[in-house]
Design an enzyme around this catalytic site. Structure first.
Site, short mmCIF file in Angstrom:
data_model
loop_
_atom_site.label_atom_id
_atom_site.label_comp_id
_atom_site.label_asym_id
_atom_site.label_seq_id
_atom_site.Cartn_x
_atom_site.Cartn_y
_atom_site.Cartn_z
N ARG A 24 0.85 -1.19 0.00
CA ARG A 24 0.00 0.00 0.00
C ARG A 24 0.89 1.24 0.00
O ARG A 24 1.94 1.27 0.67
CB ARG A 24 -0.89 0.02 1.25
CG ARG A 24 -2.07 -0.96 1.18
CD ARG A 24 -3.10 -0.51 0.14
NE ARG A 24 -4.28 -1.35 0.07
CZ ARG A 24 -4.45 -2.34 -0.81
NH1 ARG A 24 -3.51 -2.64 -1.68
NH2 ARG A 24 -5.58 -3.02 -0.83
N HIS A 35 -0.26 -0.65 -9.90
CA HIS A 35 -1.02 -1.51 -8.97
C HIS A 35 -1.48 -2.80 -9.67
O HIS A 35 -2.67 -3.13 -9.67
CB HIS A 35 -2.21 -0.75 -8.38
CG HIS A 35 -2.69 -1.33 -7.07
ND1 HIS A 35 -3.00 -0.58 -5.97
CD2 HIS A 35 -2.90 -2.62 -6.69
CE1 HIS A 35 -3.39 -1.36 -4.97
NE2 HIS A 35 -3.33 -2.62 -5.39
C1 GLV Z 1 -5.37 -5.27 -3.93
O1 GLV Z 1 -4.74 -4.29 -3.76
C2 GLV Z 1 -5.96 -6.07 -2.89
O2 GLV Z 1 -6.00 -5.61 -1.74
O3 GLV Z 1 -6.41 -7.19 -3.17
#
Ligand code: GLV
Length: 308
Positions: free
Chosen positions: A220, A272
């Site tokens: 994160r 991401h």
């Molecule tokens: C993606 O970021 C998740 O938390 O699955």
């Protein structure tokens, strides 16, 4: 039981759940139905959660529950179950393998040399001398730690409370974090986004890493104090303590085009994508969770205090 799905590609998820739970009625949020028993969602709008405040529970269709816990529409006390690994662990292991090899096999240096048509071999550091630290030993962190260990890297893992994982040197608590930091050449952050993990990578923790250490963050964005990271990386002329970083998660996504990380010569950025949720494996887990929930069996719910 009546299940409502809200996620990109919701019809695909609806069909995957329907085929596993033939007795259930499965809808998507476009169907506009009420009287729902369970929600299976990823980043739902607050209005959807408010509309279904009487549901018995929510399955979060991802590993991180930060977005859901911070959703202003989340009804107080609503039980949440999150995906645990569900195929994401192996995707994540591959991403981290790529990142570790990028630095251990000097692909970062060769990329820069290539741009200047420079042919120069760099002495190789053996895997056994390239310790990797994994912060966060949940289902995904554990999978990644064991994958890297079986690839031949010495692996140190860290979690808030003590854990034991075969083949991995486990550390815990504040002291354990400091010990781990001083030992690793690549640090991988796979912690959840909680009040306790915010900016865990800061000027102090970065300074505890050995000179020339590298960072991979597929967890994160909030784990990292970005100003401290930029400072530790140095600039084009003056390489800092940190040799480079591979980053997949950011506090604001998409990462704004004017963010200095995009232009930094020793930072690699991915959007991401490290571990998307695989529908088939996740649907198996969601279906099993809902079956158990409906049968009154104990299901492992998220603790809103700890945030995971
Ligand atoms: C993606 O970021 C998740 O938390 O699955």
């Amino acid at each position: 039981m009546r299940i409502l799905v809200h996620i990109d590609d919701a019809p695909m998820w609806r069909d995957a759940l329907k085929s596993r739970l033939p007795q259930a009625e499965v809808f998507t949020s476009d169907d506009g139905v009420d009287d729902i028993d369970y929600l299976a969602v990823w980043k739902p709008p607050a209005s959807l959660l408010e509309r279904h405040a009487n549901a018995r529970g929510i399955v979060n269709l991802g590993a991180g529950v930060d977005a859901l816990l911070n959703n202003p529409g989340l009804p107080k006390g609503m039980p949440i179950v999150k995906l645990r690994d569900a195929g994401m662990g192996e995707f994540m292991a591959d991403y981290v393998r790529y990142g570790v090899l990028h630095f251990q096999r000097d692909f970062d240096r060769y990329l820069r040399q290539e741009r200047n048509a420079q042919w120069k071999e760099v002495p190789l550091v053996a895997k056994r001398d390239w310790a990797v630290g994994i912060l966060g030993l949940g289902a995904i962190g554990k999978h990644v730690a064991q994958a890297l260990a079986s690839d031949g890297f010495p692996v140190h893992g860290w979690s808030r409370s003590p854990k034991e994982i075969e083949g991995v040197t486990c550390h815990h608590g504040d002291d354990g974090l400091n010990t781990l930091l001083t030992r690793v050449r690549t640090l991988v952050t796979l912690l959840p986004d909680t009040a306790a993990t915010r900016h865990i990578i800061n000027a102090e923790t970065l300074a505890a890493l050995p000179e020339g250490a590298t960072l991979i963050n597929p967890g994160r964005g909030t784990l990292i104090d970005e100003a401290a990271l930029l400072e530790a990386l140095g600039d084009t002329e003056n390489e800092g303590r940190l040799r480079g970083a591979l980053l997949d998660a950011f506090p604001e996504e998409p990462l704004p085009a004017d963010n200095p990380l995009w232009a930094h010569p020793r930072v690699r950025i991915t959007p991401h994508m490290a571990a998307p949720t695989p529908v088939e494996e996740a649907a198996d887990q969601v279906a099993e969770t809902l079956r158990a929930w409906e049968a009154g069996e104990t299901v492992e719910t998220v603790d809103p205090q700890s945030g995971y």
